[in-house]
Motif scaffolding. Structure first.
Motif, short mmCIF file in Angstrom:
data_model
loop_
_atom_site.label_atom_id
_atom_site.label_comp_id
_atom_site.label_asym_id
_atom_site.label_seq_id
_atom_site.Cartn_x
_atom_site.Cartn_y
_atom_site.Cartn_z
N ALA A 23 -47.49 -37.46 -12.03
CA ALA A 23 -46.16 -37.76 -11.52
C ALA A 23 -45.37 -36.48 -11.32
N LEU A 24 -44.61 -36.44 -10.23
CA LEU A 24 -43.61 -35.41 -10.02
C LEU A 24 -42.26 -36.03 -10.34
N ASP A 25 -41.53 -35.40 -11.26
CA ASP A 25 -40.27 -35.95 -11.74
C ASP A 25 -39.12 -35.02 -11.36
N ARG A 26 -38.41 -35.40 -10.29
CA ARG A 26 -37.24 -34.65 -9.79
C ARG A 26 -37.57 -33.17 -9.61
N SER A 45 -39.60 -37.03 -6.43
CA SER A 45 -40.20 -37.87 -7.48
C SER A 45 -41.19 -38.84 -6.84
N PHE A 46 -42.42 -38.83 -7.32
CA PHE A 46 -43.40 -39.86 -6.96
C PHE A 46 -44.49 -39.86 -8.01
N SER A 64 -42.00 -30.17 6.64
CA SER A 64 -41.18 -31.15 5.92
C SER A 64 -41.25 -30.97 4.40
N GLY A 65 -42.27 -30.26 3.92
CA GLY A 65 -42.41 -30.04 2.48
C GLY A 65 -43.62 -30.70 1.86
N LYS A 66 -44.44 -31.37 2.67
CA LYS A 66 -45.60 -32.10 2.14
C LYS A 66 -46.57 -31.18 1.41
N THR A 67 -46.95 -30.09 2.07
CA THR A 67 -47.93 -29.20 1.48
C THR A 67 -47.37 -28.48 0.26
N THR A 68 -46.08 -28.21 0.24
CA THR A 68 -45.46 -27.63 -0.96
C THR A 68 -45.64 -28.57 -2.14
N CYS A 69 -45.45 -29.88 -1.91
CA CYS A 69 -45.67 -30.87 -2.98
C CYS A 69 -47.13 -30.86 -3.43
N TYR A 125 -48.26 -23.70 -6.99
CA TYR A 125 -46.84 -23.35 -7.08
C TYR A 125 -46.27 -23.96 -8.35
N LEU A 126 -45.39 -23.23 -9.00
CA LEU A 126 -44.66 -23.77 -10.14
C LEU A 126 -43.32 -24.29 -9.65
N PRO A 127 -42.89 -25.45 -10.10
CA PRO A 127 -41.60 -25.97 -9.65
C PRO A 127 -40.44 -25.12 -10.15
N THR A 128 -39.42 -24.99 -9.31
CA THR A 128 -38.20 -24.29 -9.71
C THR A 128 -37.39 -25.14 -10.68
N GLU A 129 -37.39 -26.45 -10.43
CA GLU A 129 -36.72 -27.41 -11.31
C GLU A 129 -37.61 -28.65 -11.43
N GLY A 130 -37.37 -29.43 -12.47
CA GLY A 130 -38.11 -30.67 -12.64
C GLY A 130 -39.43 -30.47 -13.37
N GLU A 131 -40.18 -31.57 -13.51
CA GLU A 131 -41.42 -31.54 -14.28
C GLU A 131 -42.56 -32.20 -13.53
N ILE A 132 -43.76 -31.70 -13.79
CA ILE A 132 -44.98 -32.38 -13.35
C ILE A 132 -45.63 -32.96 -14.60
N LEU A 133 -45.92 -34.25 -14.56
CA LEU A 133 -46.45 -34.94 -15.73
C LEU A 133 -47.87 -35.42 -15.46
#
Length: 302
Positions: free
Chosen positions: A10-13, A32-33, A49-54, A62-70
């Motif tokens: 999960a990607l959380d915010r 978030s998804f 659009s940001g798909k590949t960044t996700c 890539y490490l997220p600037t904010e939020g969490e990967i669970l």
């Protein structure tokens, strides 16, 4: 997306910003998804659009600037070396380019043996050749014909099936497929999509299917998230979103899908350039309000 079991991933915010100050680019904005066993999420949007960044954040490139990967409910950041290695095995990627993602100097057998030796200590060396054969058969390729060949001796569709087999070799729990058919001939795309769908169901994989082609989402995914300018603007059940799009950008994507019953030279069905630009301008604005269109169907609004 209303699925009961605990998400595998999960990607959380999650937000990803490149650069600093006035030149900073927010490539992903509060995303978030979640991915669930035996289900696929289609992440749809045009280039940029940001798909590949996700996808790269899901792969921990890539490490997220904010939020969490669970991963199975636990934050990925701060894990020890053994947990990080387990994550790398559990989350595998299928790349867009079936030509560049295979080393031309090595045989197909080599490409499949390597992940087995890296990630599958449970397989004895004496069993590796038999496992390679089984992997090729699983993706509907003839082991006797394909295993000894080099990548340039295969078609694009065959190469992409090899890439799928290589991802499956690690015995993953999540597959991230980044535009897996965009560089293939139209005639072989459906076969690859059907194969991904079969693997997802048979192996209970969580599948993140990234594409710019919203029309293919039905073939693979149960859920869909539409991205534009770094944010998810509409999401939910794939049939509900495609059949009853609520966000102007989703409607714009669907308007680009060829319809055999519509004449391309009919001006009444074409959007004017100024209408398209207006939709893009509005969609790029930060949209914080979430509207429930239907059960398991949501849209962002300004």
């Amino acid at each position: 997306m209303t699925v009961q079991q605990t998400p595998i991933l999960a990607l959380d915010r999650v937000t990803k910003t490149f650069g600093h100050g006035t030149g900073a680019v927010r490539a992903a904005r509060s995303i978030s998804f979640s991915l669930h066993a035996g289900r696929a999420l289609a992440l749809v949007g045009e280039s940029g659009s940001g798909k590949t960044t996700c996808a790269r954040m899901a792969m921990r490139e890539y490490l997220p600037t904010e939020g969490e990967i669970l991963f199975k409910g636990q934050p990925v950041e701060g894990t020890n070396a053994a947990e990080a290695a387990h994550y790398r095995r559990a989350v595998q990627m299928i790349f867009q380019d079936p030509f560049a993602s295979l080393n031309p100097a090595h045989t197909i057998a080599y490409h499949l043996k390597r992940p087995l030796m890296l990630h599958r200590p449970d397989i004895k060396r004496s069993e590796i050749d038999a496992t390679v054969r089984a992997l090729l058969q699983q993706v509907k390729l003839d082991p006797d014909l394909v295993a000894p060949k080099y990548p340039h001796e295969l078609s694009g569709g065959q190469r992409q099936r090899v890439n799928i087999a290589r991802a499956l070799a690690a015995k993953p729990e999540v597959i991230v497929a980044d535009e897996p058919t965009s560089m293939l001939d139209v005639s072989v795309r459906l076969g690859v999509l059907n194969l991904l769908s079969e693997m997802k169901q048979e192996m209970k994989l969580g599948l993140l299917y990234i594409t710019h082609d919203i029309a293919t989402a039905r073939y693979v995914a149960e859920d869909i998230a539409v991205m534009y300018s770094g944010q998810i603007v509409e999401w939910g059940n794939v049939g509900k979103v495609i059949d009853n799009p609520a966000h102007p950008y989703t409607k714009l994507l669907l308007s680009a899908v060829p319809d055999p019953d519509v004449r391309f030279d009919d001006p009444s069905v074409r959007l004017r350039p100024e209408d398209v630009e207006d939709i893009r301008r509005q969609s790029a604005m930060t949209q914080d309000r979430i509207v429930e269109v239907d059960s398991d169907h949501f849209v962002r609004a300004a």
